[in-house]
Motif scaffolding. Structure first.
Motif, PDB file in Angstrom:
ATOM      1  N   LYS A 103       0.832  -1.201   0.000  1.00  0.00           N
ATOM      2  CA  LYS A 103       0.000   0.000   0.000  1.00  0.00           C
ATOM      3  C   LYS A 103       0.868   1.254   0.000  1.00  0.00           C
ATOM      4  CE  LYS A 103      -4.354   0.039   1.438  1.00  0.00           C
ATOM      5  NZ  LYS A 103      -5.582   0.107   2.246  1.00  0.00           N
ATOM      6  N   TYR A 104       1.917   1.229   0.793  1.00  0.00           N
ATOM      7  CA  TYR A 104       2.799   2.391   0.846  1.00  0.00           C
ATOM      8  C   TYR A 104       3.469   2.611  -0.508  1.00  0.00           C
ATOM      9  CZ  TYR A 104       6.481   5.623   2.144  1.00  0.00           C
ATOM     10  OH  TYR A 104       7.290   6.729   2.197  1.00  0.00           O
ATOM     11  N   GLU A 164      -6.898   8.075  -2.180  1.00  0.00           N
ATOM     12  CA  GLU A 164      -7.704   7.490  -1.107  1.00  0.00           C
ATOM     13  C   GLU A 164      -6.973   6.246  -0.603  1.00  0.00           C
ATOM     14  OE1 GLU A 164     -12.362   7.231  -0.257  1.00  0.00           O
ATOM     15  OE2 GLU A 164     -11.767   6.045  -2.005  1.00  0.00           O
ATOM     16  N   ALA A 165      -6.381   6.378   0.581  1.00  0.00           N
ATOM     17  CA  ALA A 165      -5.483   5.340   1.080  1.00  0.00           C
ATOM     18  C   ALA A 165      -6.218   4.180   1.723  1.00  0.00           C
ATOM     19  CB  ALA A 165      -4.486   5.933   2.064  1.00  0.00           C
ATOM     20  N   GLY A 166      -7.479   4.375   2.095  1.00  0.00           N
ATOM     21  CA  GLY A 166      -8.198   3.262   2.703  1.00  0.00           C
ATOM     22  C   GLY A 166      -9.340   3.715   3.581  1.00  0.00           C
ATOM     23  N   PHE A 167      -9.774   2.779   4.410  1.00  0.00           N
ATOM     24  CA  PHE A 167     -10.963   2.928   5.263  1.00  0.00           C
ATOM     25  C   PHE A 167     -10.514   2.620   6.691  1.00  0.00           C
ATOM     26  CE2 PHE A 167     -15.731   1.443   5.206  1.00  0.00           C
ATOM     27  CZ  PHE A 167     -16.012   2.348   6.220  1.00  0.00           C
ATOM     28  N   LYS A 212      -3.203   1.919  10.901  1.00  0.00           N
ATOM     29  CA  LYS A 212      -1.749   2.060  11.043  1.00  0.00           C
ATOM     30  C   LYS A 212      -1.082   2.313   9.689  1.00  0.00           C
ATOM     31  CE  LYS A 212       2.253  -0.534  12.820  1.00  0.00           C
ATOM     32  NZ  LYS A 212       2.678  -1.836  13.415  1.00  0.00           N
ATOM     33  N   THR A 213      -1.562   1.603   8.653  1.00  0.00           N
ATOM     34  CA  THR A 213      -0.993   1.763   7.313  1.00  0.00           C
ATOM     35  C   THR A 213      -1.252   3.168   6.776  1.00  0.00           C
ATOM     36  OG1 THR A 213      -1.295  -0.589   6.827  1.00  0.00           O
ATOM     37  CG2 THR A 213      -1.061   0.891   4.942  1.00  0.00           C
ATOM     38  N   ILE A 214      -2.489   3.638   6.932  1.00  0.00           N
ATOM     39  CA  ILE A 214      -2.837   4.977   6.446  1.00  0.00           C
ATOM     40  C   ILE A 214      -2.032   6.042   7.191  1.00  0.00           C
ATOM     41  CG2 ILE A 214      -4.703   6.662   6.212  1.00  0.00           C
ATOM     42  CD1 ILE A 214      -6.615   4.230   5.975  1.00  0.00           C
ATOM     43  N   LYS A 215      -1.854   5.832   8.465  1.00  0.00           N
ATOM     44  CA  LYS A 215      -1.071   6.782   9.277  1.00  0.00           C
ATOM     45  C   LYS A 215       0.363   6.864   8.758  1.00  0.00           C
ATOM     46  CE  LYS A 215      -0.417   7.875  14.191  1.00  0.00           C
ATOM     47  NZ  LYS A 215      -1.462   8.909  14.326  1.00  0.00           N
ATOM     48  N   ARG A 216       0.937   5.711   8.401  1.00  0.00           N
ATOM     49  CA  ARG A 216       2.303   5.700   7.875  1.00  0.00           C
ATOM     50  C   ARG A 216       2.379   6.442   6.535  1.00  0.00           C
ATOM     51  NH1 ARG A 216       5.844   0.751   5.322  1.00  0.00           N
ATOM     52  NH2 ARG A 216       7.679   2.015   4.872  1.00  0.00           N
TER      53      ARG A 216
END
Length: 388
Positions: free
Chosen positions: A53-54, A69-72, A81-85
């Protein structure tokens, strides 16, 4: 965020005089909203890990996508955590949320500055999915927008299943809210280009807010419907790489961006030479292999076999290519098979530094045409030459 400005790709599109009839261009900028990491990941069987994803987000960022749009974040702690990164290194990240406080709080926790709020507004969804009345849905919308606004978020609002929503109710909602962008999803892909054009024109009668469109491909019309919506006055398109997404997928980013330059004479921030590389990575990460004849990024998109076509391409690529593949960093292929002519054999051999007489090429062609396999690779072609 990198801003590349108005890129000139005009020399890469071989358009005719009729290509833009029916559309009066104003050379406007079209925003590109990519939802590969959210709606694309909802493709059955697809699940990106944090590193994937990153990487995809960074590739989209470097390619000039306006909003990613990185996710939900409410889906899971890992998603949050992934979106925060991703947000740590990129400043154009959007996160999805339903119209409720918990989802909005998760977006805030993810450090996203842009929130994509959504709730179903069609009668069939409100009755059978939400079990809510129109008044209850409207209250959820206004309360959620007020709460997100109080936390300084930039707001994109989507009335889910917009294209099956009663127009009077849609007008009531859109006229009553203040958001940066209203996105209109064709959630189950029921529109056609003419109906989408009419729909967006109707929406423009009661709002001056930025209009985005989100098309699904259930009838194979997602790209055409997106283009029609942009022609009618929408200024943003929600897209996915390779057109991945639920059911038959979403409007394909590479197809829509190409169409914007080819048909609308408008521009985007997209660095088109990056798209093929991103497509290949998303293919590997998702495991979803695009069909060979898919526009732009399919294996056969810039491949030529038929003798007449190859002869034209060799003399002038514009004869059989509407788009120059170099704009995407792709090389055209001359394929050898039963439809090939002497020009193709001669062209490939000379590119390898091999020169043959016309009689020798005739013999090679006879061997190829008598072979059972439909296409011939370079190794077999060289073997034929050695045998000759």
């Amino acid at each position: 965020m990198y801003f590349y400005g108005s890129r000139s790709y005009g020399d890469f599109f071989n358009m005719g005089e009729y290509s833009r009839i029916g559309y009066e261009t104003d050379r406007k900028k079209i925003n590109i909203f990519d939802t590969t990491l959210r709606d694309g990941e909802q493709t059955p069987g697809v699940s990106f890990n944090m590193e994937q994803k990153y990487t995809i987000a960074k590739m989209l960022y470097d390619a000039g996508v306006d909003i990613i749009e990185a996710g939900f974040p409410a889906v899971s702690d890992e998603e949050l955590k992934t979106i925060k990164r991703i947000n740590y290194d990129m400043d154009n990240i959007c996160s999805l949320a339903r119209c409720n406080k918990n989802d909005i709080d998760k977006v805030i926790e993810s450090d996203s500055k842009i929130i994509h709020l959504f709730i179903a507004t069609s009668d069939i969804h409100m009755k059978y999915k939400l079990n809510k009345t129109r008044d209850q849905v409207f209250e959820s919308i206004t309360n959620s927008i007020d709460y997100a606004r109080s936390h300084g978020l930039t707001i994109i609002f989507s009335p889910e299943d917009a294209t099956r929503t009663d127009m009077d109710f849609l007008k009531h909602i859109i006229s009553s809210i203040k958001v940066e962008t209203v996105n209109f999803p064709d959630t189950i892909g029921i529109m056609n280009p003419m109906s989408m054009y009419y729909f967006i024109n109707k929406i423009k009668e009661f709002t001056t807010t930025n209009i985005s469109i989100h098309c699904h491909n259930d009838f194979g019309l997602a790209t055409a419907n997106t283009l029609a919506g942009l022609m009618a006055g929408a200024n943003e398109a929600q897209l996915t790489i390779n057109g991945i997404g639920e059911r038959a997928g979403n409007a394909s980013l590479e197809e829509v961006v190409s169409s914007i330059y080819g048909f609308l004479d408008s521009h985007t921030n997209i660095r088109m030479e990056k798209l093929y590389e991103i497509s290949k990575y998303v293919t590997a990460a998702s495991g979803i292999i695009p069909q060979k004849n898919k526009a732009i990024i399919g294996e056969n998109a810039f491949s030529h076999e038929a003798g007449i076509h190859v002869h034209g391409i060799i003399n002038n690529p514009k004869t059989y290519e509407a788009i120059n593949p170099e704009v995407f960093g792709i090389n055209r292929r001359i394929v050898i098979g039963k439809h090939s002519g002497k020009a193709a054999i001669k062209y490939i051999l000379e590119n390898k530094g091999i020169h043959k007489t016309d009689d020798e090429i005739d013999n090679i062609l006879k061997i190829i045409k008598n072979r059972d396999n439909k296409t011939i690779d370079d190794e077999f072609l060289l073997e034929v030459i050695r045998n000759e």
